[in-house]
Design a protein around this motif. Structure first.
Motif, mmCIF file in Angstrom:
data_model
loop_
_atom_site.group_PDB
_atom_site.id
_atom_site.type_symbol
_atom_site.label_atom_id
_atom_site.label_comp_id
_atom_site.label_asym_id
_atom_site.label_seq_id
_atom_site.Cartn_x
_atom_site.Cartn_y
_atom_site.Cartn_z
ATOM 1 N N ARG A 189 8.774 -2.637 -14.990
ATOM 2 C CA ARG A 189 9.769 -2.549 -16.054
ATOM 3 C C ARG A 189 9.134 -2.037 -17.345
ATOM 4 N NH1 ARG A 189 14.522 -4.336 -18.229
ATOM 5 N NH2 ARG A 189 14.462 -4.944 -20.424
ATOM 6 N N VAL A 190 9.847 -1.125 -17.997
ATOM 7 C CA VAL A 190 9.477 -0.652 -19.329
ATOM 8 C C VAL A 190 10.678 -0.889 -20.235
ATOM 9 C CG1 VAL A 190 8.656 1.264 -20.731
ATOM 10 C CG2 VAL A 190 8.022 1.133 -18.307
ATOM 11 N N ASP A 223 3.773 -6.267 -26.088
ATOM 12 C CA ASP A 223 4.591 -7.285 -25.430
ATOM 13 C C ASP A 223 4.493 -7.129 -23.904
ATOM 14 O OD1 ASP A 223 6.160 -9.543 -25.444
ATOM 15 O OD2 ASP A 223 8.058 -8.464 -25.650
ATOM 16 N N THR A 224 3.283 -6.899 -23.439
ATOM 17 C CA THR A 224 3.045 -6.657 -22.014
ATOM 18 C C THR A 224 2.877 -7.975 -21.266
ATOM 19 O OG1 THR A 224 1.958 -4.562 -22.535
ATOM 20 C CG2 THR A 224 1.484 -5.521 -20.370
ATOM 21 N N SER A 225 3.455 -8.040 -20.071
ATOM 22 C CA SER A 225 3.296 -9.200 -19.201
ATOM 23 C C SER A 225 2.618 -8.751 -17.913
ATOM 24 C CB SER A 225 4.649 -9.839 -18.876
ATOM 25 O OG SER A 225 4.500 -10.837 -17.876
ATOM 26 N N PRO A 226 1.307 -8.959 -17.791
ATOM 27 C CA PRO A 226 0.626 -8.556 -16.556
ATOM 28 C C PRO A 226 1.214 -9.237 -15.315
ATOM 29 C CG PRO A 226 -0.968 -9.055 -18.285
ATOM 30 C CD PRO A 226 0.364 -9.507 -18.788
ATOM 31 N N ALA A 227 1.607 -10.501 -15.457
ATOM 32 C CA ALA A 227 2.144 -11.227 -14.303
ATOM 33 C C ALA A 227 3.455 -10.639 -13.821
ATOM 34 C CB ALA A 227 2.327 -12.701 -14.659
ATOM 35 N N ASN A 228 4.244 -10.096 -14.754
ATOM 36 C CA ASN A 228 5.557 -9.568 -14.398
ATOM 37 C C ASN A 228 5.605 -8.044 -14.353
ATOM 38 O OD1 ASN A 228 6.987 -12.111 -14.180
ATOM 39 N ND2 ASN A 228 6.705 -12.281 -16.394
ATOM 40 N N LEU A 229 4.445 -7.401 -14.584
ATOM 41 C CA LEU A 229 4.350 -5.938 -14.529
ATOM 42 C C LEU A 229 5.379 -5.282 -15.450
ATOM 43 C CD1 LEU A 229 3.816 -5.408 -10.682
ATOM 44 C CD2 LEU A 229 2.077 -5.526 -12.481
ATOM 45 N N SER A 230 5.430 -5.762 -16.690
ATOM 46 C CA SER A 230 6.388 -5.221 -17.647
ATOM 47 C C SER A 230 5.718 -4.998 -18.993
ATOM 48 C CB SER A 230 7.575 -6.171 -17.816
ATOM 49 O OG SER A 230 7.171 -7.385 -18.432
ATOM 50 N N PRO A 237 -5.477 -7.487 -25.716
ATOM 51 C CA PRO A 237 -5.849 -6.603 -24.614
ATOM 52 C C PRO A 237 -4.667 -6.033 -23.845
ATOM 53 C CG PRO A 237 -6.274 -8.881 -24.036
ATOM 54 C CD PRO A 237 -5.923 -8.870 -25.490
ATOM 55 N N ASN A 238 -3.468 -6.503 -24.137
ATOM 56 C CA ASN A 238 -2.274 -5.982 -23.476
ATOM 57 C C ASN A 238 -1.440 -5.103 -24.401
ATOM 58 O OD1 ASN A 238 -2.471 -7.256 -20.805
ATOM 59 N ND2 ASN A 238 -2.366 -9.150 -21.978
ATOM 60 N N ALA A 239 -2.081 -4.585 -25.450
ATOM 61 C CA ALA A 239 -1.425 -3.664 -26.374
ATOM 62 C C ALA A 239 -2.375 -2.507 -26.668
ATOM 63 C CB ALA A 239 -1.037 -4.370 -27.670
ATOM 64 N N VAL A 240 -1.802 -1.360 -26.957
ATOM 65 C CA VAL A 240 -2.625 -0.199 -27.291
ATOM 66 C C VAL A 240 -1.786 0.775 -28.112
ATOM 67 C CG1 VAL A 240 -2.052 1.138 -25.204
ATOM 68 C CG2 VAL A 240 -4.239 1.536 -26.368
ATOM 69 N N LEU A 241 -2.434 1.450 -29.063
ATOM 70 C CA LEU A 241 -1.780 2.467 -29.879
ATOM 71 C C LEU A 241 -2.368 3.828 -29.512
ATOM 72 C CD1 LEU A 241 0.166 3.136 -32.258
ATOM 73 C CD2 LEU A 241 -1.822 2.905 -33.777
ATOM 74 N N PHE A 265 -8.398 -2.570 -24.131
ATOM 75 C CA PHE A 265 -7.155 -2.471 -23.369
ATOM 76 C C PHE A 265 -7.407 -2.864 -21.924
ATOM 77 C CE2 PHE A 265 -3.666 0.360 -21.535
ATOM 78 C CZ PHE A 265 -2.657 -0.525 -21.873
ATOM 79 N N ALA A 266 -6.498 -3.644 -21.356
ATOM 80 C CA ALA A 266 -6.716 -4.250 -20.038
ATOM 81 C C ALA A 266 -6.489 -3.300 -18.873
ATOM 82 C CB ALA A 266 -5.801 -5.470 -19.884
ATOM 83 N N TYR A 267 -6.071 -2.079 -19.138
ATOM 84 C CA TYR A 267 -5.715 -1.168 -18.052
ATOM 85 C C TYR A 267 -6.470 0.153 -18.190
ATOM 86 C CZ TYR A 267 -1.991 -4.570 -17.670
ATOM 87 O OH TYR A 267 -1.308 -5.752 -17.545
#
Length: 265
Positions: A184-185, A133-140, A101-105, A36-38
């Motif tokens: 955004r969430v 469906d995470t967008s690191p560039a758009n913080l969503s 890497p932009n998804a996690v359960l 996970f990227a975060y």
């Protein structure tokens, strides 16, 4: 000028959600890498009553399937697909979530109900929830795969698990407890899924609209949407719309944080 297109289409339109991986890949690598990227802030991802921890198939899957495997179609009737076997579920977790890497359960642990079989969990497994469906560039990002086991419905579990996840996503890294500072969430659901819509709105999400013909449904869920167009690549299978809700940083700063904190305390 010449060009080629060497793309080979799949032989079937079987959704990737129900495709099964080879047995050796089902439980992921050892040791289990959530990839996970975060950063995961443990203090932010829990309340007095529940906590979210990474879902580890070798640890949680058996208990998960003990609850879900009794009636998967009933639990997933508002989804665009049904994962009707444990192997399908494990394949979905590995292929769609862990390798992204932009998804996690997350596993949802209810701290108010001890589990004698798993005392090290600090409570009982009550459900799961994911980010995708995470967008690191758009913080969503989007919250999805929200499953509360039947035995835990009508309790604090659903509200608390969404609340701590919102706090984690929308708090700034410099705040206490720290978050990851998204803007955004998103929350999407079947337009007829009143419990999902109600939960999201109680937690501060705003209805933003309806995306028509978002999903082609599997045959076992054909009754959950109208028939498609005969002759199309999906063979005219049924489809469904999706209700779209959002909770953004300015909503959070404008009163949603206090609404969530009131739920968590």
């Amino acid at each position: 000028m010449s060009w080629v297109n060497n793309y080979q289409p799949p032989t079937t339109l079987t959704p990737q959600f129900t495709q099964v991986l080879p047995e050796a890949e089902l439980y992921g690598p050892t040791p289990y890498d959530i990839n996970f990227a975060y950063p995961l802030h443990e203090e932010t991802l829990q309340s007095e009553r529940i906590k979210l921890v990474p879902f580890i198939p070798s640890v949680h899957a058996e208990t998960y399937w003990r609850h879900v495997g009794k009636s998967p179609k009933e639990i997933f009737r508002y989804y665009p697909f049904v994962m009707s076997t444990l192997d399908q579920t494990l394949s979905f977790i590995e292929r769609v979530l862990r390798r992204d890497p932009n998804a996690v359960l997350f596993a949802v642990i209810d701290k108010t109900r001890p589990d004698a079989e798993h005392p090290d969990w600090g409570g009982s497994l009550a459900g799961v929830i994911m980010l995708f469906d995470t967008s690191p560039a758009n913080l969503s990002t989007e919250i999805g795969f929200v499953v509360v086991f039947p035995e835990f419905r009508g309790t604090h579990v659903a509200k608390d698990m969404v609340g701590v996840l919102l706090r984690y996503l929308l708090q700034l890294p410099s705040q206490s407890p720290p978050g990851i500072g998204f803007r955004r969430v998103q929350w999407t659901t079947h337009p007829d899924n009143a419990p999902s819509l109600g939960l999201a709105q109680r937690m501060g999400f705003k209805v933003e609209g309806r995306k028509r013909w978002t999903w082609v449904l599997t045959d076992e869920l054909a009754e959950m949407g109208p028939a498609g167009r005969e002759g199309d690549p999906a063979g005219g299978r049924s489809g469904r719309d999706t209700a779209v809700l959002g909770l953004c940083w300015d909503d959070w700063e404008g009163g949603a944080r206090e609404k969530v904190e009131a739920v968590l305390h």
